[in-house]
Design a protein around this motif. Structure first.
Motif, PDB file in Angstrom:
ATOM      1  N   LEU A 208      39.272  35.553  41.272  1.00 11.23           N
ATOM      2  CA  LEU A 208      38.761  34.681  40.217  1.00 11.23           C
ATOM      3  C   LEU A 208      37.324  35.042  39.865  1.00 11.23           C
ATOM      4  O   LEU A 208      36.956  35.153  38.691  1.00 11.23           O
ATOM      5  CB  LEU A 208      38.847  33.217  40.650  1.00 11.23           C
ATOM      6  N   LEU A 209      36.494  35.231  40.894  1.00 12.87           N
ATOM      7  CA  LEU A 209      35.099  35.586  40.659  1.00 12.87           C
ATOM      8  C   LEU A 209      34.978  36.966  40.018  1.00 12.87           C
ATOM      9  O   LEU A 209      34.164  37.172  39.110  1.00 12.87           O
ATOM     10  CB  LEU A 209      34.321  35.550  41.976  1.00 12.87           C
ATOM     11  N   ASN A 210      35.794  37.924  40.470  1.00 10.15           N
ATOM     12  CA  ASN A 210      35.751  39.263  39.889  1.00 10.15           C
ATOM     13  C   ASN A 210      36.144  39.240  38.412  1.00 10.15           C
ATOM     14  O   ASN A 210      35.533  39.911  37.577  1.00 10.15           O
ATOM     15  CB  ASN A 210      36.683  40.206  40.652  1.00 10.15           C
ATOM     16  N   ALA A 211      37.187  38.460  38.101  1.00 15.68           N
ATOM     17  CA  ALA A 211      37.637  38.372  36.709  1.00 15.68           C
ATOM     18  C   ALA A 211      36.587  37.693  35.840  1.00 15.68           C
ATOM     19  O   ALA A 211      36.328  38.117  34.708  1.00 15.68           O
ATOM     20  CB  ALA A 211      38.966  37.615  36.638  1.00 15.68           C
ATOM     21  N   LEU A 212      35.977  36.618  36.366  1.00 14.34           N
ATOM     22  CA  LEU A 212      34.930  35.923  35.608  1.00 14.34           C
ATOM     23  C   LEU A 212      33.752  36.853  35.331  1.00 14.34           C
ATOM     24  O   LEU A 212      33.236  36.929  34.212  1.00 14.34           O
ATOM     25  CB  LEU A 212      34.445  34.696  36.392  1.00 14.34           C
ATOM     26  N   GLU A 213      33.330  37.564  36.365  1.00 16.49           N
ATOM     27  CA  GLU A 213      32.196  38.476  36.216  1.00 16.49           C
ATOM     28  C   GLU A 213      32.513  39.596  35.231  1.00 16.49           C
ATOM     29  O   GLU A 213      31.683  39.972  34.398  1.00 16.49           O
ATOM     30  CB  GLU A 213      31.808  39.050  37.586  1.00 16.49           C
TER      31      GLU A 213
ATOM     32  N   ILE B 147      41.920  43.611  36.620  1.00 17.55           N
ATOM     33  CA  ILE B 147      41.159  42.564  37.307  1.00 17.55           C
ATOM     34  C   ILE B 147      41.631  41.190  36.862  1.00 17.55           C
ATOM     35  O   ILE B 147      41.788  40.269  37.675  1.00 17.55           O
ATOM     36  CB  ILE B 147      39.647  42.733  37.031  1.00 17.55           C
ATOM     37  N   VAL B 148      41.878  41.040  35.553  1.00 14.48           N
ATOM     38  CA  VAL B 148      42.351  39.763  35.036  1.00 14.48           C
ATOM     39  C   VAL B 148      43.791  39.507  35.469  1.00 14.48           C
ATOM     40  O   VAL B 148      44.166  38.393  35.831  1.00 14.48           O
ATOM     41  CB  VAL B 148      42.232  39.736  33.499  1.00 14.48           C
ATOM     42  N   ASN B 149      44.621  40.554  35.446  1.00 14.60           N
ATOM     43  CA  ASN B 149      46.015  40.388  35.867  1.00 14.60           C
ATOM     44  C   ASN B 149      46.126  39.983  37.335  1.00 14.60           C
ATOM     45  O   ASN B 149      47.083  39.305  37.734  1.00 14.60           O
ATOM     46  CB  ASN B 149      46.796  41.681  35.630  1.00 14.60           C
TER      47      ASN B 149
END
Length: 520
Positions: A280-285, A299-301
């Motif tokens: 979640l944090l990686n996708a947000l960033e 990353i989003v997937n």
């Protein structure tokens, strides 16, 4: 003088009192604020020349818009940022009176007004990225009902959608976060010797716990920090409670924090949420990055994969806690297990609805852009499509000639990619990395590769320019509001700035680097 001679701004604020600097800013001393200096340094003429030159570049190329509004110093401001596949620019800043409510019709009217004022052709407008508020969605839908705007895509900001998804997961656990974060803020919220000792004993604790608000990505960051530094926090607070000279109130607050940190339900909750937090944090960033694109899709997937496996993740965490010494009594884990599982199920169910409703439409758009990435063809030619998908052609719907000629050009492009793929397969494994690096060096972005094919594949080049002009995240416009807050600081009496002056100050602040290059 110090500022102009290269002394960093943080050193300037150390050397001079804040009131003195405030007086300089209020007098519009050149250089202290980026938006204050265009008249004195470059003059009205330079601003006008650059503004005209910039807008000319947008007249004949596909572009997209980022649209959002905010309240700055009692003024409602709508920012409209235009994006091409080459650059970004703030084309207008619209200011409302403080007593006027923002509605969808007004936003729609102002977007059209911005397009007309800047002589931007609606036929070149690919899409609009906006937040997921109901009035903003209605504004873009109303815009698409106007003649000439029927083809415009409307997509919610991916970063905003992922933030809502994080909120959905955390919402059922708010009572845990509110209790522990609230007790920490009560103890360390104000500058004190206690707070100073905590910042030294557990570096980063103040910025990670005390400063953020307990919601959204900030709550997730707090959770991650608590889990990674649980033992340090507990040990430090245990030492603090033994310190002499503490007041009764301070001891009571320290004990409250210790009780929260040692509560079995809190420990189980933190570990379960943290195990889901990484993706979640990686996708947000990634979604908030200036360079977010098709390459970040995985990353989003991964967020969807994480949601699908949330229950098994929870089981693994509970098994780990049962065999570790973090919670000595296994009965405490059993008592907390059912409650945490139920709360997690509610959060994941809500998050999946947000995923389907808000995130998937943007992901589908980005997936089509993968067809345009030559590196995908070189490495994975066999899994690439044999023909253009219908959804891909929709993005060229504002140019009928592009649709008519694109399929034939695609086959030509596919043949070129096949040749590159075959030469790539014939290389040894260690030579393939060198081959790809050389290709990236020659074509740093996929759009640069398409620019090299502009003459041979003019139709696909037009569609690729349209797709790469579309921005899936409106994080850039949020950064522009930070510049706006510097131009309209509350304590310098500048909230009465005329609308035209504000537009120019904001335009200059946003495009300062490009204007300096242009003037040189």
């Amino acid at each position: 003088l110090l500022y102009r001679n290269g002394i960093p701004m943080n050193r300037v604020t150390d050397l001079f009192p804040r009131r003195f600097l405030a007086a300089l800013i209020a007098r519009k001393e050149p250089g202290l604020l980026s938006g204050d200096s265009y008249q004195s340094e470059y003059g009205e003429r330079s601003y006008g020349r650059y503004h005209s030159k910039l807008l000319e570049e947008y007249c004949n190329v596909p572009f997209s818009l980022l649209v959002d509004e905010a309240s700055e110093n009692h003024r409602k401001v709508l920012n409209v940022i235009a994006i091409t596949c080459k650059k970004k620019t703030l084309v207008n800043t619209l200011v409302y009176a403080s007593d006027v409510s923002v509605d969808s019709s007004q936003v729609c009217t102002d977007i059209i007004g911005t397009m007309d004022m800047c002589n931007l052709a609606p036929s070149n407008l690919v899409g609009i990225t906006r937040n997921n508020s109901s009035y903003m969605i209605s504004a873009v839908e109303e815009l698409c009902g106007n003649p000439g705007y029927e083809h415009v895509l409307s997509v919610g900001c991916l970063s905003h959608s992922l933030s809502l998804l994080v909120n959905d997961i955390l919402a059922p656990f708010c009572m845990f976060f509110d209790e522990v974060i609230g007790s920490m803020k009560n103890l360390f919220g104000k500058p004190s010797a206690l707070r100073e000792r905590l910042s030294k004993a557990v570096p980063g604790s103040i910025n990670s716990i005390i400063v953020p608000e307990p919601c959204g990505g900030d709550a997730l960051s707090c959770t991650v920090f608590f889990c990674n530094h649980h033992d340090q926090l507990a040990a430090h607070l245990s030492d603090e409670i033994k310190r002499t000279g503490l007041s009764f109130c301070e001891k009571r607050r320290i004990m409250k924090v210790i009780e929260c940190l040692d509560d079995p339900e809190h420990i189980v909750t933190i570990h379960v949420i943290t195990s889901l937090a990484g993706h979640l944090l990686n996708a947000l960033e990634a979604s908030q990055s200036d360079h977010f694109g098709p390459g970040d899709l995985q990353i989003v997937n991964d967020v969807e994969i994480t949601l699908d496996h949330a229950n098994s993740v929870c089981t693994d965490v509970l098994s780990y806690l049962a065999t570790s010494q973090l919670i000595p009594d296994s009965e405490d884990i059993t008592d907390a297990k059912t409650k945490v599982r139920d709360l997690l199920a509610i959060g994941v169910q809500n998050a999946k609805q947000t995923w389907r409703r808000l995130v998937i439409p943007t992901i589908n758009l980005l997936k089509d852009t993968l067809i345009l990435d030559p590196l995908n063809w070189i490495e994975h030619f066999d899994s690439m499509p044999l023909s253009l998908p219908k959804s891909f052609l929709e993005y060229g719907s504002h140019s009928r000639s592009a649709i008519d000629g694109a399929p034939a050009e695609f086959q030509l492009y596919r043949g070129n990619m096949k040749n590159l793929h075959m030469s790539f397969k014939e290389l040894q494994r260690e030579d393939r990395v060198t081959y790809l690096n050389n290709f990236r060096r020659k074509y740093p972005t996929a759009m640069e590769y398409w620019n090299s094919l502009a003459n041979r594949c003019s139709k696909l080049h037009l569609i690729s320019s349209s797709l790469y002009a579309f921005c899936p995240s409106a994080a850039e416009i949020e950064r522009s509001f930070k510049k706006l807050s510097a131009i309209l600081p509350q304590d310098h009496g500048r909230d009465r700035m005329e609308e035209d002056q504000l537009k120019r100050e904001m335009f200059f602040s946003y495009n300062k680097a490009d204007i300096e290059l242009f003037v040189e």
